[in-house]
Design an enzyme around this catalytic site. Structure first.
Site, short mmCIF file in Angstrom:
data_model
loop_
_atom_site.label_atom_id
_atom_site.label_comp_id
_atom_site.label_asym_id
_atom_site.label_seq_id
_atom_site.Cartn_x
_atom_site.Cartn_y
_atom_site.Cartn_z
N HIS A 55 20.63 17.83 59.18
CA HIS A 55 21.39 18.76 60.15
C HIS A 55 22.50 19.54 59.48
CE1 HIS A 55 19.66 15.32 63.42
NE2 HIS A 55 18.98 16.00 62.79
N GLU A 57 25.90 19.04 60.52
CA GLU A 57 27.15 18.32 60.41
C GLU A 57 27.08 17.89 58.43
OE1 GLU A 57 26.58 18.79 64.65
OE2 GLU A 57 25.09 18.30 62.71
N CYS A 85 24.57 14.84 67.57
CA CYS A 85 23.84 13.49 66.84
C CYS A 85 24.35 12.22 66.84
CB CYS A 85 22.57 13.88 66.73
SG CYS A 85 22.45 13.58 65.13
N CYS A 88 24.82 12.03 63.06
CA CYS A 88 25.60 12.98 62.29
C CYS A 88 27.19 12.66 63.34
CB CYS A 88 25.85 14.75 63.17
SG CYS A 88 24.29 15.55 62.47
#
Length: 167
Positions: A55, A57, A85, A88
């Site tokens: 992801h 992040e 999410c 993250c």
């Protein structure tokens, strides 16, 4: 243009690059005192290499730790084109980040609604600043383009919700 909007535009640039590469259009910038100190975008979300670890992040945090270990994460603000999410959000919090700004809400997996007061002491005492819907429309346009073109998360609540939104 506000400081939040200027920095979110940089995150949108990261997201647009991810989209051009066929990836889920999440872009992130990490800022310290209004200056960009880190960047990341989603990868490995398509073309047979799907995973749910790379992801934006997480990638931005990894790069920051590698390239700028001197920076105190408590002084950072994270700008993301999609609400982080749960994975993250937790990673950001555990890394010391306490300010998170996002453009588009993740109705399927957004983690910022987590009530930290109901968790164990590690999280319960954290004071976090959250701000959503900064340049939402611009981010929405990227996600609509993605869901009209690629099959990642097709049929999901996020895809349906996104495609029903008007610009």
């Amino acid at each position: 243009m506000s400081g939040h909007e200027s920095l979110m535009r940089a995150a949108l640039d990261e997201a647009a690059r991810a989209l051009a590469a066929g990836e889920f259009p999440v872009g992130v910038v990490l800022a310290a005192q209004g200056a960009i100190v880190g960047r990341g975008s989603r990868c490995n979300s398509g073309r047979g290499s799907r995973n749910e670890i790379d992801h934006a992040e997480i990638r931005a945090l990894r790069a920051l730790v590698r390239e700028r270990p001197d920076l105190d994460p408590a002084g950072l603000t994270v700008y993301s084109t999609l609400e982080p999410c749960l994975m993250c959000y937790s990673a950001l919090l555990l890394s010391g980040v306490r300010r998170i700004v996002w453009a588009y809400e993740d109705v399927m997996g957004g983690g910022t609604g987590l009530d930290l007061q109901r968790l164990a002491p590690l999280y319960r005492d954290m004071q976090v600043e959250l701000r959503g819907q900064v340049l939402r429309r611009e981010s929405l346009a990227l996600f609509q383009q993605f869901f009209r073109t690629y099959d990642y998360w097709q049929g999901s609540l996020l895809a349906s919700y996104t495609l029903e939104q008007s610009l």
